[in-house]
Structures are given as C-alpha cells and as structure tokens.
Design an enzyme around this catalytic site. Sequence first.
Site, PDB file in Angstrom:
ATOM      1  N   ASN A 182      16.515 -54.849 -51.226  1.00 61.57           N
ATOM      2  CA  ASN A 182      16.974 -53.979 -50.588  1.00 61.57           C
ATOM      3  C   ASN A 182      18.228 -54.570 -49.283  1.00 61.57           C
ATOM      4  OD1 ASN A 182      18.919 -51.795 -48.853  1.00 61.57           O
ATOM      5  ND2 ASN A 182      17.649 -50.362 -50.601  1.00 61.57           N
ATOM      6  N   GLU A 185      20.314 -51.358 -53.170  1.00 62.55           N
ATOM      7  CA  GLU A 185      21.679 -50.853 -52.433  1.00 62.55           C
ATOM      8  C   GLU A 185      23.194 -52.006 -51.798  1.00 62.55           C
ATOM      9  OE1 GLU A 185      21.470 -48.115 -49.369  1.00 62.55           O
ATOM     10  OE2 GLU A 185      19.921 -48.918 -49.018  1.00 62.55           O
ATOM     11  N   ASP A 243      13.086 -50.680 -54.374  1.00 60.57           N
ATOM     12  CA  ASP A 243      13.133 -49.812 -53.559  1.00 60.57           C
ATOM     13  C   ASP A 243      12.187 -48.641 -54.044  1.00 60.57           C
ATOM     14  OD1 ASP A 243      12.971 -47.481 -51.073  1.00 60.57           O
ATOM     15  OD2 ASP A 243      15.383 -48.302 -50.663  1.00 60.57           O
ATOM     16  N   ASN A 263      11.675 -45.998 -51.819  1.00 64.89           N
ATOM     17  CA  ASN A 263      11.795 -44.746 -51.298  1.00 64.89           C
ATOM     18  C   ASN A 263      10.608 -43.876 -50.862  1.00 64.89           C
ATOM     19  OD1 ASN A 263      13.549 -45.235 -49.984  1.00 64.89           O
ATOM     20  ND2 ASN A 263      15.116 -44.477 -51.863  1.00 64.89           N
ATOM     21  N   ASP A 282       8.797 -50.766 -50.480  1.00 65.32           N
ATOM     22  CA  ASP A 282       9.698 -51.877 -51.465  1.00 65.32           C
ATOM     23  C   ASP A 282       8.348 -51.583 -51.943  1.00 65.32           C
ATOM     24  OD1 ASP A 282      12.380 -51.647 -51.118  1.00 65.32           O
ATOM     25  OD2 ASP A 282      11.295 -51.864 -48.731  1.00 65.32           O
ATOM     26  N   ASP A 298      17.863 -53.338 -42.779  1.00 67.35           N
ATOM     27  CA  ASP A 298      16.608 -52.501 -42.935  1.00 67.35           C
ATOM     28  C   ASP A 298      15.094 -52.425 -43.541  1.00 67.35           C
ATOM     29  OD1 ASP A 298      17.966 -51.064 -44.092  1.00 67.35           O
ATOM     30  OD2 ASP A 298      18.218 -49.353 -43.174  1.00 67.35           O
ATOM     31  N   HIS A 299      15.351 -53.311 -44.541  1.00 71.30           N
ATOM     32  CA  HIS A 299      14.242 -53.745 -45.119  1.00 71.30           C
ATOM     33  C   HIS A 299      14.695 -55.693 -45.427  1.00 71.30           C
ATOM     34  CE1 HIS A 299      14.638 -50.007 -47.890  1.00 71.30           C
ATOM     35  NE2 HIS A 299      15.223 -50.153 -47.372  1.00 71.30           N
TER      36      HIS A 299
END
Length: 263
Positions: A7, A34, A147, A149, A218, A247-248
């Site tokens: 991501n 993303e 991802d 989530n 993930d 941030d991933h």
Amino acid sequence: MKIATYNVNGVNGRLPVLLRWLQESQPDIVCLQELKAPDEKFPLSPIEELGYQAIWHGQKSWNGVAILSRVGTIQETRRGLPGAPEDSHSRYIEAAVGGILIGGLYLPNGNPKPGPKFDYKLRWMERLIEHAGELIGSGLPVMLAGDFNVMPTERDVYKPERWLDDALFAPEARAAYFRLLEQGWTDALRHLHPDETIYTFWDYFRNAFARDAGLRIDHLLLSPPLAKRLRRAEVDSHVRGWEKTSDHAPVWVELAPERKTRR
DNA sequence: ATGCCTAATGCAATTAGA
C-alpha cells in the site's frame, strides 16, 4: 518467484520510495494499493524502466490498485468485484501472470463504525467472499494480495483493547475474514510465523514506527496449489523507516517453482 | 473525545486514511 503487496499511499508522492524498494527487493510480481491517482497519472515510464509491465485501475484522489510484473505478460481477468455495478471505488484488479491468478485488493477501511462506511466494508467483504469462493473452487493456483484493513487476531494489534470499537478490528469484520480463510486460503505470513508479533502498518501519528505500535492488515492469501509452494513470507519493515515513506510496509512471499507434471 | 501525521486537491481548508 517473489510476489509482494504494498500500500504505497499515493503512487506519485511515493514514487522515489517505490522505485528504490523495487530495485532493492526485486519482486517478480507486485500488487499496489492506494494509488490516489487517476488512470492518466499512473507513472508507467519510470516503472517500465525498471523492467516491469503494469496494469492499473486508478481513481482521482482515493483508492486505486495496480499489478506489476517482470515475469511476462499480465493478462487482466477482472477489475472491480462482481455484485455491485454501482460501486465506483477502484479497489480490485485481477490478472493471470507468471502462471498464477492474482487478485490485488484494497478493502474498505470502514470507519467510522457504525455507519454507512462500515456497512459498505461488510458488503464489500461479502462480495469478496463470494468471488473468492469461485476462484478457489477453480483449483487454479490463486493468490489474493493486498490491504485487507482487518487485523485477524489480538496478536496482530499492538494494543488490542484500544481497537475494540474500530472498523479494522470489529468482530463482524474479523468474522468475515475468517469465513474467507475457511474456504481454504492460507494466510502466508501467519502460517510461516505462527507466534511472532508482525506488523505491516504503523500510524504516522505519535512516532508509532519507532514505538513499534503497529497493525498487521496487509495479507497474502494462497489457494492450496500455491500454499504447497510457499517457502518464505516477510515484511520489508525497514522501508517504513525511509524518508517520505508510506504508512504501510511492503509484504512478500517466496514461492518454489511450479512442479512440472510428467507425461 | 480529539489531535497528533500525511496525501490529494488546488492554493485554504477539507476529506480520508487506520
């Protein structure tokens, strides 16, 4: 063969980090999430210069998924999950590449909960379960990567008690994730590291990476023919420490070569 | 309960992320 999911949180804002990681890690196939870019702003040229082909499904500002390959043609088989033609989010892309069928996905976040976004997440998961059932039923070597989530268990959250009311750790979302797994999918990272604390995401807030206050959201899910070939599964967590990083962190698996059937 | 940080849009401040 090395297959990764990442991501990137903005494929253009993240381009130097993405290219640096591709050169360092040398994955054969990559699912990106993303993109946060419309189709016409996907940075194909610099990715091609590193030897990758690509297909992508972009969207202005939000979402967006792609598949990269340096092991031959990417034969796209689907974009968007079936079951909701009115769903305009770019969150699923699927292709035959390198002898496997791979679905790259960006599952809805679902916050705030309760509310329409959480309802959308759960509906999206039902559509994923429906489609994944057909994929695994085909008997083909299939991977679902992206991802999700969802933190599947308490081991996948730095402080589970703080996440009980969150859409990523909601009982309904976790139950749906396990219903998916029960079709026969192998969660590659957890399978090879059953007792480790492993995260794939660390918030930008509160110095979360330095404190290792992370989440494991993930995932790479393997159908039985691929699970037999699973050799390694790792997180490139050092990438989370780079300048201007997502941030991933990237997550990847190493698969043994396909066993040739004798005739 | 909220902001903390970050990207995209578009040029200020909002939306969304997780």
